[in-house]
Design a protein around this motif. Structure first.
Motif, short mmCIF file in Angstrom:
data_model
loop_
_atom_site.label_atom_id
_atom_site.label_comp_id
_atom_site.label_asym_id
_atom_site.label_seq_id
_atom_site.Cartn_x
_atom_site.Cartn_y
_atom_site.Cartn_z
N PRO A 800 -13.16 15.02 -20.76
CA PRO A 800 -12.97 16.33 -20.12
C PRO A 800 -11.60 16.95 -20.41
CG PRO A 800 -13.03 14.56 -18.49
CD PRO A 800 -13.44 13.96 -19.79
N PHE A 801 -10.64 16.13 -20.67
CA PHE A 801 -9.29 16.67 -20.87
C PHE A 801 -9.12 17.30 -22.24
CE2 PHE A 801 -4.74 16.45 -21.81
CZ PHE A 801 -4.27 17.14 -20.71
N PHE A 802 -10.06 16.96 -23.16
CA PHE A 802 -9.90 17.43 -24.53
C PHE A 802 -9.72 18.95 -24.60
CE2 PHE A 802 -11.96 18.97 -28.47
CZ PHE A 802 -11.02 18.50 -29.36
N ASN A 803 -10.51 19.66 -23.80
CA ASN A 803 -10.42 21.12 -23.82
C ASN A 803 -9.02 21.60 -23.44
OD1 ASN A 803 -11.02 23.90 -22.13
ND2 ASN A 803 -12.16 23.70 -24.05
N THR A 804 -8.48 21.02 -22.38
CA THR A 804 -7.13 21.41 -21.95
C THR A 804 -6.12 21.11 -23.05
OG1 THR A 804 -7.87 20.63 -19.81
CG2 THR A 804 -5.57 21.25 -20.00
#
Lengths: 1005, 251
Positions: A800-804
């Motif tokens: 999930p953090f990849f986008n950030t």
């Protein structure tokens, strides 16, 4: 035929008119001969309070006419006499003395003159002031600042306008000799004049000596011959009480110059002459630009020049040729076979040249062996390598147009200090390592090396000669122990050029006399009520971060009978208190912005205004500047009005409190209902903005928890985003956009606006490529809309953090937004890329930003509330203001970031934590990891992985670094890794920094 | 002096060492060109002007000329007069405006109705420019017209007045300045004022820069005061010349 020749006889002016002839060359290279008249006079006062002769014919300004009668009675000169009647004495001058420095004394000892322990009653001659201005503008400005301070008693004597002290340049005499002669003449006159004055006044006390300070031997000799008291700066300072400390402040190079010249080993190539550079740049064979050093590799610089799309690379010390970060330089592009690729390796000065001797009497080479090795390795790698990293145009520095040296904060390199006790207070040369890694080590001669160890110190660079590998500087003052809060905070503020001194008295005098008791006048016929709407019955509230004291903005919403909603944004009416062009205004304009550090706030405006009178505190009446919209329930604006107003805020919420109140459905009071309306509207506004292509970018923001001022930080947490945050944000954006339109219509040439230009596609190349290679994702950058959409698709279901992470990296490819004056750009350039708005300004935070104050004034003029101040009509002035606040804004952000970095380091002190992180950059000998939990990003070098350093193969095309040998790991860009975080004092900068150690890489996760 | 105008506040001294209310040295001579009907040479500081008068002469054109004499002004700015050598075209707007201003000013002070159907030609040669050019031209023309013996109600005298602060700076202590030189004119707001005689009758007022309205009154007052001083100086020149003339006739 009549002769037109003027007869000198009978002309009353003939003795006191002279002319000055000089030749100057213009920027375009033309040579002009200038002839100017000089009217010599005898009414220029000596400004000594001992003298009554001068007092009687002191000059008056134009207002003097009106006051003439009064003036005759008490004879107050328009300019008060400055020099004390009882000046301080020293051993050599027991009767007290006035100092007259010549130009080179000021050039080498300006720091001394600013001392508070000595150097009072100084006469600055016009000749010296002019010469100084031609030599160094910053020094000139400092000197002018000194002449304005009352307690230092510096007096500017216009010797070239006074008949007795004017000196005509003899044929064949150099201008320097003429100026020296003028200085000596003035000193002599002063002495005689004072003696005369003393006699006239019948005083018995002995007359103070006039002492000339000079570092020019010839000048001193001639002075002694003419029986003028004169001594060198060094000799003079030696006779003072705290000589040791003061001696260090003398600019080193002048003293050492003679000694050094004999060494003869010239390490760097000579600079081109000025004319050669100018012609070269004009012809396009040379290029001019600002020199930038890579933060990762101190041996690599880059210069952006208009002729090349990408920056020119400057590699190696010899090619950099004594250029320092920030200098304006001229470069020459090297032949193509010498082009190199920019480095993919981290090179730090500290690691390579650790054990050099600062005294360096033995042979110095420009490039040390270790550096040479690092470069050769680099070169080998680039030769047989891929197409991606093709060699780039490489250049070498051939001359410096302008040095942009400032004062630097650093610490003394421990290893360069000799500690043997016998040497005691002997002068020695030490290295000073600056906090800014891009600045080379500075060689400083000092007597107090041992006291300075372990301290934060301030130094300046004096020169960098061809025969010295490092620049030579001198020590200015000590800020305190390393790692103490006070020293580190001051260092940080100095490094980012933040003005943090307390507000001077002139500024505080501009505050309302009532102080904290100031209230909105009850009587509505008072002048301050004129054209102000009474909005005290509206249910206004403010929402801010917890603990916020300077409340800039408040909101209200209410339903209108026609089904529409009235929404009001109320902004603190700062310009009611800060009038244009007074001392407070110029101070605020200089500071530009309030700077927020973790434990400290450096205000733009005095506390009284910022946190009380202007702040829209709850339960009290305050002046405000309101923007009131009528909106349909679908958040379409029907109408907007702007008005000065009086409001009474009902409540000051924190984001969190507001959120809870809105969510709590049992609350049904008016205020809560209106807040719910606001939230509803803000969501619609946000949707519209996003549809228009506004970007949702991310930056790693963390917050440091501190229990109280004195204690060490307790914990670090990531900032949370609540709905109420975006509620406030949306309405502030709306207000800013509305105001921008209004002031642009009223003042098309001089409106204060803010723009964010679209980033050039090349900025995204690297990131696009990385995403494509590693994840097969496409990043489209043709418009902000396309970018926003494609950023949304950059997701990894498992991560999930990849986008950030991608958003953070995309943010770094952006241009930075800037303030500008509308007349300087075409309308199409006004666009704010990130917000997808045609036009934008800052209006909503006048307490903490100067741009908003300007916008307030312009808006007030646009609604005919008041006349626009003339300074806001001038494009040139506004441009200067914009330039300053842009720089201040940037500095404030960097200072805030540095402060957080410091406190994160302090919070982690002594702790060891394992955290997840992400690989953000891969080099051939290391990689950077970003740890979201603490918002930190740090390097991991190969050498840190294991001992001995593992062998590594770097695949630059695929962004993979494989290690083998002592440790086998595969580091892949964007992959998750686990790192061990500990703290460590960084040797090179003296900062406490986090240190990351790789625990597991992606492959073994 | 290389110090810029901002240094004024340090010692209340201007770039060339004058105080705010001081004129530059004015030097003037009458009857310098024997061949002209009237002529003069005038220096205000380093601004140097030669003026010659031709006329009043009959209008050549058939049926031309009205009941009053027509005043024609010709201005010739020497290429070497400025810092940079510059060739001015005949149609230079700035010069045209100066010609018009001068002609206009003198048509009200000269008794032109005495010379119907004739022209009075004023030719100005500018040898050197250092500010206050229009004022110098007006003063030189007055002297030359006196030399030509053309009756007038009074002298037209002119000088410039400025302010120490530029338009956009809100300096409270801005002083008015008298008689600006070229480097001051370049940086500061200024106006040229011409009066008829020593009274306060303003006959010429030209301002091309922006100045704050509050400072205008002070500038004008200083300018008018300066005109009084200029008139005094010109009057002395005329009287000295007259005396010499009378003496030469008597002898």
């Amino acid at each position: 035929m009549t002769s037109l020749k003027r007869t000198t006889v009978g002309d009353p002016h003939s003795t006191n008119i002279s002319s000055k002839v000089f030749v100057r060359s213009t920027k375009s290279g033309k040579v002009q001969k200038i002839v100017r008249e000089l009217y010599l006079r005898q009414d220029i006062p000596c400004s000594s309070t001992l003298c009554t002769l001068c007092l009687s014919n002191a000059p008056a300004d134009a207002n003097g006419i009106a006051l003439e009668d009064l003036r005759c009675l008490c004879s107050i000169p328009a300019l008060p006499f400055i020099l004390s009647d009882r000046p301080a004495g020293t051993k050599a001058f027991p009767n007290g003395h006035y100092l007259v420095p010549d130009t080179n004394a000021l050039l080498s000892g300006m720091d001394l003159f600013e001392q508070t322990s000595a150097f009072y009653d100084v006469i600055i001659l016009q000749t010296v002031l002019e010469e100084l201005r031609n030599r160094s503008i910053p020094l000139y400005n400092r000197l002018v600042g000194l002449t304005k301070s009352e307690e230092k008693r510096f007096y500017v004597f216009f010797n070239d306008f006074r008949l007795e002290t004017y000196v005509v340049r003899d044929p064949g005499e150099t201008i320097n000799d003429r100026n020296d002669r003028a200085v000596r003449r003035a000193v002599k006159w002063y002495g005689e004049h004072l003696q005369q004055a003393m006699k006239a006044a019948g005083r018995t006390k002995r007359c103070p000596s006039i002492v000339m300070l000079s570092d020019d031997k010839e000048n001193l000799q001639k002075a002694r011959k003419a029986r003028i008291e004169a001594c060198s700066l060094h000799d003079y300072v030696s006779g003072l009480a705290d000589a040791d400390l003061l001696l260090d402040m003398i600019n080193e190079l002048r003293e050492g110059q003679d000694a050094r010249a004999s060494h003869g080993a010239l390490l760097y190539p000579e600079y081109f002459t000025k004319s050669k550079m100018i012609t070269g740049v004009k012809a396009g064979t040379l290029h001019q630009g600002l020199f930038n050093v890579s933060p990762y590799n101190y041996l690599e610089g880059s210069i952006r020049v208009p002729a090349f799309e990408r920056a020119l690379v400057v590699l190696g010390r010899e090619n950099m040729n004594r250029a320092v970060q920030g200098d304006a330089v001229v470069v020459e592009v090297l032949p193509k076979d010498q082009w190199k690729a920019p480095s993919s390796k981290i090179i730090e000065e500290e690691a390579l040249n650790r054990n050099e001797n600062a005294d360096a009497d033995e042979q110095e080479a420009v490039v040390t062996e270790q550096e040479q090795r690092a470069l050769v390795e680099e070169a080998k790698k680039t030769q047989g390598k891929s197409i991606e990293r093709y060699p780039q145009p490489t250049a070498r520095v051939v001359g410096i147009v302008k040095r942009n040296w400032r004062q630097y904060v650093g610490h003394v390199d421990t290893t360069s200090v000799s500690l043997s006790t016998s040497e005691g207070r002997r002068q020695q040369t030490v290295f000073l390592i600056t906090m800014d890694k891009r600045i080379p080590k500075i060689r400083v001669r000092t007597r107090q090396a041992r006291e300075l160890l372990g301290k934060r110190v301030l130094v300046t660079i004096d020169s960098w000669d061809r025969d010295s590998r490092y620049p030579i500087g001198h020590f200015v003052r000590s800020l305190g122990e390393l790692e103490t809060k006070e020293a580190e905070t001051e260092a940080l503020l100095l490094e980012h050029d933040v003005q943090y001194r307390p507000f001077p008295k002139a500024v505080l005098d501009c505050l309302p006399k009532e102080g904290h008791d100031w209230k909105v006048p009850v009587n509505k016929s008072e002048l301050s009520w004129k054209d102000r709407r009474d909005l005290r019955d509206l249910l206004v509230c403010s929402i801010d971060p917890p603990g916020c004291q300077d409340i800039d903005d408040a909101l209200h919403a209410r339903l209108l009978p026609n089904g529409n909603v009235e929404v009001g944004v109320h902004i603190a009416d700062v310009t009611h208190f800060v009038k244009p062009d007074n001392a407070m205004d110029s101070e605020a304009s200089g500071r530009g912005t309030t700077v927020y550090l973790v434990d400290k706030r450096i205000d733009m405006l005095p506390m009284l205004l910022g946190t009380d009178l202007c702040s829209l505190k709850p339960y009290v009446e305050r002046f405000a500047f309101s923007a009131i919209w009528e909106m349909t329930p679908d958040a379409d604006v029907v109408d907007v009005i702007f008005t000065k107003s009086v409001i009474r805020s009902r409540e000051a919420f924190s984001y969190d409190q507001a959120q809870r109140r809105i969510d709590d459905m049992s609350q049904k009071d008016q205020l809560t209902v209106s807040m719910r309306t606001l939230l509803m509207l803000s969501k619609k506004l946000r949707k519209k903005r996003m549809d228009a292509g506004a970007l949702n970018l991310a930056s790693p923001e963390v917050k440091v928890q501190i229990e109280n001022e004195a204690s060490d930080p307790v914990d670090v947490e990531v900032k949370q985003q609540l709905d109420t945050n975006s509620l406030v944000e949306e309405f502030m954006l709306l207000a800013n956009i509305s105001v921008a339109g209004k002031i642009y219509n009223a003042f098309p040439q001089t409106a204060m606006l803010r723009r964010h230009s679209a980033p050039p596609a090349s900025n995204f190349q690297e990131l696009q490529n990385q995403l494509k290679v590693r994840r097969g994702l496409e990043l489209r950058t043709d418009s902000s809309r396309a970018l926003a959409d494609s950023l949304d698709t950059c997701v990894d279901p498992k991560e999930p953090f990849f986008n950030t992470l991608v958003r953070i990296m995309a943010t770094r490819c952006m241009m930075s937004a800037e303030y500008f004056c509308s007349g300087t750009q075409t309308f199409s350039e006004y666009r704010h890329y990130g917000l997808a708005s045609e036009i934008y300004t800052h209006f909503t935070s006048p307490i903490r930003r100067y741009a908003d104050i300007v916008a307030h004034r312009q808006l007030a003029a646009a609604i005919n509330y008041e006349q626009l101040d003339s300074s806001l009509h001038s494009k040139g002035k506004l441009e200067d203001v914009c330039k300053n606040i842009n720089a201040r804004h940037r500095n404030a952000q960097m200072a805030a970031r540095a402060s957080i970095e410091y406190y994160v380091g302090q919070a982690l002190k002594g702790r060891i934590v394992e955290e997840e992180g992400y690989v953000m950059k891969v080099f051939s000998n290391g990689f950077t990891v970003f740890v979201p939990r603490f918002g930190i990003e740090s390097l991991v070098r190969l050498g840190d992985l294991a001992v001995p350093e593992p062998e590594a193969t770097f695949d630059g095309e695929n962004y993979v670094l494989k290690t083998a040998g002592s440790r086998t790991e595969t580091i892949v860009l964007f992959e998750k890794v686990v790192v061990k975080i500990s703290d460590q004092k960084e040797e090179s900068t003296g900062k406490r920094k986090v240190r990351l150690e790789l625990v597991r890489s992606g492959s073994s996760l | 002096m290389p110090l810029d105008t901002s240094s004024y506040s340090l010692a209340l001294l201007r770039l060339d060492g004058r105080r705010w209310n001081e004129l530059r040295r004015i030097h003037a001579q009458i009857s310098t060109q024997a061949a002209a009907d009237g002529s003069s040479y005038l220096e205000m500081g380093n601004t140097k002007v030669i003026c010659t008068i031709a006329g009043p002469a009959e209008v050549r054109r058939t049926g031309g000329g009205g009941s009053d004499a027509e005043i024609k002004v010709e201005i010739d700015i020497a290429g070497f007069s400025g810092v940079e050598r510059k060739k001015r075209t005949k149609t230079d707007k700035r010069v045209a405006e100066m010609r018009y201003t001068i002609a206009n000013a003198f048509s009200s002070s000269l008794l032109t109705h005495l010379y119907p159907r004739s022209t009075i030609q004023i030719t100005l040669h500018i040898l050197s420019q250092d500010g206050s050019l229009l004022a110098a031209c007006l003063n030189a023309a007055t002297l030359a017209l006196i030399d030509a013996g053309i009756p007038m109600t009074d002298y037209i005298v002119a000088c410039t007045a400025g302010s120490t602060s530029s338009y956009s700076s809100n300096d409270e202590s801005a002083d008015p300045l008298l008689d600006l030189n070229s480097s001051e004119e370049m940086e500061l707001p200024f106006l040229t004022v011409g009066t008829l005689g020593a009274g306060e009758k303003v006959s010429v007022l030209v301002m091309e820069t922006r100045a704050q309205i509050g400072r205008l009154e002070g500038m004008l007052a200083v300018g008018v005061d300066g005109c009084k001083q200029v008139r005094e100086i010109l009057d002395q020149v005329v009287r000295r010349h007259g005396k010499k003339l009378v003496n030469s006739i008597v002898e």
